[in-house]
Design a protein around this motif. Structure first.
Motif, PDB file in Angstrom:
ATOM      1  N   TRP A   1       0.861  -1.174   0.000  1.00  0.00           N
ATOM      2  CA  TRP A   1       0.000   0.000   0.000  1.00  0.00           C
ATOM      3  C   TRP A   1       0.907   1.235   0.000  1.00  0.00           C
ATOM      4  O   TRP A   1       2.113   1.111   0.258  1.00  0.00           O
ATOM      5  N   PRO A   2       0.388   2.416  -0.277  1.00  0.00           N
ATOM      6  CA  PRO A   2       1.223   3.622  -0.254  1.00  0.00           C
ATOM      7  C   PRO A   2       1.941   3.774   1.081  1.00  0.00           C
ATOM      8  O   PRO A   2       1.374   3.503   2.147  1.00  0.00           O
ATOM      9  N   GLU A   3       3.179   4.219   1.028  1.00  0.00           N
ATOM     10  CA  GLU A   3       3.971   4.382   2.244  1.00  0.00           C
ATOM     11  C   GLU A   3       3.473   5.574   3.061  1.00  0.00           C
ATOM     12  O   GLU A   3       3.004   6.568   2.519  1.00  0.00           O
ATOM     13  N   GLY A   4       3.606   5.440   4.360  1.00  0.00           N
ATOM     14  CA  GLY A   4       3.337   6.561   5.258  1.00  0.00           C
ATOM     15  C   GLY A   4       1.882   6.821   5.571  1.00  0.00           C
ATOM     16  O   GLY A   4       1.570   7.786   6.281  1.00  0.00           O
ATOM     17  N   ILE A   5       0.961   5.986   5.073  1.00  0.00           N
ATOM     18  CA  ILE A   5      -0.446   6.236   5.364  1.00  0.00           C
ATOM     19  C   ILE A   5      -0.806   5.666   6.730  1.00  0.00           C
ATOM     20  O   ILE A   5      -0.190   4.717   7.209  1.00  0.00           O
ATOM     21  N   SER A   6      -1.809   6.272   7.347  1.00  0.00           N
ATOM     22  CA  SER A   6      -2.287   5.819   8.654  1.00  0.00           C
ATOM     23  C   SER A   6      -3.781   5.526   8.538  1.00  0.00           C
ATOM     24  O   SER A   6      -4.624   6.413   8.708  1.00  0.00           O
ATOM     25  N   VAL A   7      -4.098   4.278   8.177  1.00  0.00           N
ATOM     26  CA  VAL A   7      -5.489   3.876   7.974  1.00  0.00           C
ATOM     27  C   VAL A   7      -5.750   2.576   8.725  1.00  0.00           C
ATOM     28  O   VAL A   7      -4.828   1.826   9.049  1.00  0.00           O
ATOM     29  N   THR A   8      -7.020   2.316   8.992  1.00  0.00           N
ATOM     30  CA  THR A   8      -7.447   1.091   9.653  1.00  0.00           C
ATOM     31  C   THR A   8      -8.549   0.445   8.817  1.00  0.00           C
ATOM     32  O   THR A   8      -9.418   1.139   8.274  1.00  0.00           O
ATOM     33  N   ARG A   9      -8.503  -0.870   8.698  1.00  0.00           N
ATOM     34  CA  ARG A   9      -9.529  -1.626   7.975  1.00  0.00           C
ATOM     35  C   ARG A   9     -10.488  -2.225   8.989  1.00  0.00           C
ATOM     36  O   ARG A   9     -10.075  -2.984   9.863  1.00  0.00           O
ATOM     37  N   LEU A  10     -11.750  -1.884   8.861  1.00  0.00           N
ATOM     38  CA  LEU A  10     -12.770  -2.393   9.772  1.00  0.00           C
ATOM     39  C   LEU A  10     -13.701  -3.330   9.006  1.00  0.00           C
ATOM     40  O   LEU A  10     -14.115  -3.023   7.885  1.00  0.00           O
ATOM     41  N   PRO A  11     -14.073  -4.471   9.614  1.00  0.00           N
ATOM     42  CA  PRO A  11     -15.007  -5.383   8.936  1.00  0.00           C
ATOM     43  C   PRO A  11     -16.385  -4.758   8.828  1.00  0.00           C
ATOM     44  O   PRO A  11     -16.831  -4.021   9.715  1.00  0.00           O
ATOM     45  N   LEU A  12     -17.074  -5.043   7.742  1.00  0.00           N
ATOM     46  CA  LEU A  12     -18.421  -4.529   7.542  1.00  0.00           C
ATOM     47  C   LEU A  12     -19.414  -5.321   8.387  1.00  0.00           C
ATOM     48  O   LEU A  12     -19.250  -6.536   8.565  1.00  0.00           O
ATOM     49  N   PRO A  13     -20.449  -4.667   8.913  1.00  0.00           N
ATOM     50  CA  PRO A  13     -21.392  -5.364   9.802  1.00  0.00           C
ATOM     51  C   PRO A  13     -22.289  -6.360   9.085  1.00  0.00           C
ATOM     52  O   PRO A  13     -22.807  -7.286   9.723  1.00  0.00           O
TER      53      PRO A  13
END
Length: 290
Positions: A243-255
């Protein structure tokens, strides 16, 4: 007739540019122009014309496009037959951007080391574009999202990776619930013209969710950068690294359950490059490490 002349003509007709065709063929624009001139002299008709900033086939050029593809296909088949049972020759691979960076490098490196007699030509594009290029015999095999329609019996599908849909959120917002994020935060939509983007649209319609949409993008990498900058959230497939370097993201499961994005190899069952495609499929059988 030198088949390189026909190949150059097809590349120019496909890309609308002598410069782009020469880049992909690894020759100079002058050499490409000379090949076209030689072919036109042999045919006895102008085959290309300039329209604005692009180059397009003339009526004579359009008349020979299909036959030119068949001739080059026959020549490639002869070359492959001459190799006997060895996997050798040129393999033209089309790949979507996330597969090009996340799925192809490892098997291509292994193949180049183990079977240097295989020459690879890799063409990037969207799934729909590459499907059409496969149908036009411009590539031998496509690494794409599974088409959203029934495949013809003339094509073979080999799934490589199943990617669940996730909610992509800035890490600073990860403590909020998915429901709260979807109802309160700006939504960055994955382009609905993209086969993968249609899955996100399908999920939103099935769950009757109406997010606060403000932009629609066709690049997953660009979406992740905007999300990291706290400009919104998105529903995207959990695509293969990097993935792009330096990003700050979180993956959350869909309900609620969502149909995953399936990435796989697609090729004609009667392809003259079947041996090489089989080797590539075998090398891609084990998933890359996350």
């Amino acid at each position: 007739m030198d088949t390189r002349f026909l190949e150059t003509f097809l590349f120019v007709a496909c890309h609308g540019s002598i410069a782009e065709a020469s880049r992909r063929l690894n020759i100079t624009p002058a050499a490409a122009a000379q090949r076209i001139q030689a072919l036109e002299a042999e045919i006895g008709q102008p085959l290309l014309m300039r329209v604005g900033r692009t180059v397009r086939p003339t009526p004579a050029g359009l008349a020979i496009l299909s036959q030119s593809r068949r001739i080059l296909g026959d020549v490639r088949q002869l070359r492959n037959l001459a190799t006997g049972d060895r996997a050798a020759g040129e393999l033209r691979v089309g790949a979507i951007s996330t597969a090009l960076t996340g799925l192809l490098p490892r098997p291509l490196r292994a193949l180049r080391t183990a079977m240097p007699e295989i020459e690879f030509f890799v063409l990037p594009g969207t799934s729909s574009e590459l499907y059409q290029k496969l149908d036009d015999d411009q590539i031998d095999v496509a690494l794409i999202v599974r088409p959203p329609f029934e495949l013809p019996k003339t094509l073979e599908w080999h799934m490589v990776r199943s990617e669940p849909l996730v909610l992509l959120t800035p890490s600073a917002w990860q403590e909020q619930s998915v429901e709260s994020l979807l109802s309160s935060r700006p939504f960055i939509r994955y382009d609905r013209n993209n086969w993968g983007g249609r899955l996100s649209e399908e999920y939103l319609l099935a769950t009757s969710i109406q997010p606060r949409e403000w932009v629609e993008l066709d690049s997953l990498e660009a979406i992740s950068v905007l999300v990291s900058s706290e400009l919104g959230i998105s529903i995207v497939p959990d695509w293969a690294r990097p993935w792009p370097e330096g990003i700050s993201v979180t993956r959350l499961p869909l309900p609620s359950p969502a149909r995953p994005r399936e990435i796989g190899l697609l090729w004609p069952r009667a392809s003259p490059a079947l041996r090489m495609i089989a080797v590539l499929a075998e090398r891609m059988a084990s998933p890359p490490r996350e």
